[in-house]
Write a protein that holds these residues in place. Structure first.
Motif, PDB file in Angstrom:
ATOM      1  N   CYS A  16      -1.329  -0.310  -0.989  1.00 17.56           N
ATOM      2  CA  CYS A  16      -0.038   0.322  -0.706  1.00 17.56           C
ATOM      3  C   CYS A  16      -0.034   0.979   0.671  1.00 17.56           C
ATOM      4  O   CYS A  16       0.957   0.901   1.407  1.00 17.56           O
ATOM      5  CB  CYS A  16       0.283   1.358  -1.780  1.00 17.56           C
ATOM      6  SG  CYS A  16       0.660   0.654  -3.394  1.00 17.56           S
ATOM      7  N   CYS A  19       0.163  -1.734   3.341  1.00 18.34           N
ATOM      8  CA  CYS A  19       1.496  -2.343   3.322  1.00 18.34           C
ATOM      9  C   CYS A  19       2.505  -1.420   3.998  1.00 18.34           C
ATOM     10  O   CYS A  19       3.332  -1.861   4.802  1.00 18.34           O
ATOM     11  CB  CYS A  19       1.911  -2.632   1.880  1.00 18.34           C
ATOM     12  SG  CYS A  19       3.563  -3.353   1.723  1.00 18.34           S
ATOM     13  N   CYS A  20       2.407  -0.142   3.679  1.00 24.42           N
ATOM     14  CA  CYS A  20       3.314   0.826   4.298  1.00 24.42           C
ATOM     15  C   CYS A  20       3.059   0.926   5.796  1.00 24.42           C
ATOM     16  O   CYS A  20       3.992   1.078   6.585  1.00 24.42           O
ATOM     17  CB  CYS A  20       3.148   2.189   3.635  1.00 24.42           C
ATOM     18  SG  CYS A  20       4.349   3.427   4.162  1.00 24.42           S
TER      19      CYS A  20
END
Length: 529
Positions: free
Chosen positions: A373, A376-377
């Motif tokens: 995450c 991805c961010c």
């Protein structure tokens, strides 16, 4: 007779020789006088040239004087030669680009104008419904009279309080930047915590929810204040230096006054529309739409002020011009309004994602899900920062670029000068955000206590609305320091050799590159696996 003739010829020759000698003496004296005049002219020219030594080598005035000086050094006249001026590698944009006549981001401008027309129509209609409900007999009249009596004054009071607080924040930050940065960081923590505890003390389910949210935010605010302690010194230097040009523009706050006046009047009729929405179909949905409309409108007002100040300050840095604030405001309200509308939609979301990226970077640890995450961010942040960032307003105001292109060009300038880590670590926008939070919390304390004393059932809604309005109005007032700091960074990246800039940014870059900076880097580019 022959002797007399010879004597006359001798006398005539002597006279001619005397005349020749006199003429030669006169020419000699005249030559000395001319030489003195030439020497004086040389001295005057050398004096003028010495006064212009500080001019840029490509300045036309200096070129003309140097050409005149060199022409006197040549004893024989020569035909005039064309002057050859060497161009610098980095060409500055022409003056015509500073006065671009095209409208930027026309689609966004059209959507905002359409939204404004619809919002005005809806507000007028709902305001009419509110007045109609007050004039009718029955339960509707009693309910709307109760709302108008115990709800409307508190909301208007919060708007007035936030306007005064906005100018207090701005004035004190300009006078004592070092002290005020620390004060804002910790006062926002204290006021939000106090407002949350106050709402919890009311012991009502609705106020308890708002109070818990404020207490949770205050904890995060306190952690952030501890985290950015090492950045305060550099931020103080930047804010102090960037606010220096304001003294040359005494009318720089006039657009702020106008925008806050428009915002206050719009909030007044907007509150009446909210009262009218209570007697309309789907009241919660209508109120949510009104809140979103108010948020976008006030954000556009703030960015119009931002564009105005950005153009005034950036032209001072890049061209040495003292532009008319009124002309810059007219330009921001017309040709650059579309970019302000588009940026008002995306920049708040970008700032929120930036905070999320920082949090995920700190929490990713060894957990595979959090690790995925976080990266991805980070990739999303890389794309967002390149195609949309708050620094773009400087180039929008200066050169009339669109929002996306200005964002790309601005970030390209930062990358070229190696300033990415500096602007990533800048806390000026956070300081302006925290002033809004602090003003909103103060409005909650004032209006929440007032409402709880007169009509307890309205306490939660009044507190939420007071915080929202206090935050929005304060952000409009803080557009001046925010725009000045943005201009300082962007204009330095465009022309680092400008004499108006000192060694603050280069020293910071060298400090970071030396490895002595122990700050947690803002996650923008994913690290190599």
């Amino acid at each position: 007779m022959e002797k007399e003739g010879v004597r006359e010829e001798v006398d005539q020759e002597n006279k001619k020789e005397c005349e020749v000698v006199v003429i030669e003496n006169e020419n000699y004296v005249k030559g000395i006088h001319d030489q003195q005049q030439v020497n004086k002219s040389y001295e005057n020219r050398e004096f003028n040239v010495s006064k212009l030594q500080t001019l840029n080598p490509t300045n036309p005035l200096r070129i003309v004087i140097q050409g005149a000086h060199q022409s006197h050094q040549v004893p024989t006249p020569s035909p005039p030669q064309p002057l050859r001026v060497s161009t610098t590698p980095q060409q500055q944009p022409s003056l015509s680009s500073l006065n671009s006549r095209k409208f930027t981001n026309r689609i966004s401008l059209f959507i905002f104008l359409l939204h404004t027309v619809v919002a005005i129509g809806l507000v007028c209609f709902l305001g009419y419904k509110a007045v109609q409900g007050i004039l009718k007999e029955g339960s509707i009249k009693r309910r709307e009279q109760r709302v108008l009596r115990y709800w409307f004054p508190q909301v208007e009071c919060s708007a007035i309080i936030s306007i005064f607080l906005a100018f207090i924040w701005q004035k004190t930050l300009r006078e004592w930047p070092g002290f005020m940065i620390k004060f804002i960081l910790w006062s926002s923590f204290a006021t939000s915590l106090s407002a949350g505890i106050l709402l919890l003390c009311f012991q009502k389910p609705s106020t308890d929810g708002v109070g818990v949210a404020l207490v949770g935010y205050s904890i995060g605010n306190g952690l952030y204040a501890c985290w950015v302690t090492r950045r305060i010194g550099f931020t103080t230097k930047v804010i102090t230096k960037s606010l220096e040009p304001i003294t040359k523009f005494p009318d720089i706050n006039y657009p702020i006054y106008l925008m806050m006046g428009v915002g206050f009047m719009w909030i007044t009729v907007w509150v009446l529309a909210v009262i009218g929405a209570l007697n309309f179909y789907f009241p919660p949905l209508v109120v949510i739409l009104l809140v979103l409309s108010l948020a976008w409108t006030t954000e556009v007002l703030r960015n119009v002020a931002n564009l105005t100040v950005s153009r005034v300050i950036s032209l001072y840095y890049l061209r040495g011009m003292q532009s008319s604030t009124q002309f810059c405001f007219q330009r921001a309200m017309s040709r650059n309004l579309g970019s302000a509308c588009l940026g008002s939609l995306f920049v708040p979301a970008i700032e929120a994602l930036r905070i999320i990226a920082r949090g995920l970077n700190l929490l990713e640890g060894e957990d595979e899900f959090m690790f995925s995450c976080a990266h991805c961010c980070l990739r999303v942040m890389e794309s967002i920062f390149r195609y949309g960032n708050g620094w773009a307003y400087v180039q929008i105001a200066t050169y009339g670029k669109g929002f996306v292109r200005a964002s790309q060009d601005t970030w390209g300038l930062f990358e070229r000068q190696g300033m990415e880590r500096i602007v990533d670590a800048d806390i000026t926008s956070a300081i302006c955000f925290l002033t809004g939070v602090c003003s909103g919390s103060i409005c909650v304390i004032a209006t929440g206590s007032w409402t709880f004393a007169v009509h307890r059932s309205f306490t939660a809604t009044v507190s939420l609305l007071a915080f929202f309005i206090g935050y929005l109005m304060t952000r409009i007032g803080m557009a001046v320091p925010h725009a000045c700091v943005s201009c300082y960074y962007v204009c330095y990246a465009e022309n680092p050799e400008n004499r108006l800039f000192d060694k603050t940014i280069p020293d910071r870059i060298n400090f970071i590159n030396s490895g002595r900076d122990v700050l947690v880097q803002t996650p923008r580019v994913p690290r190599n696996l």
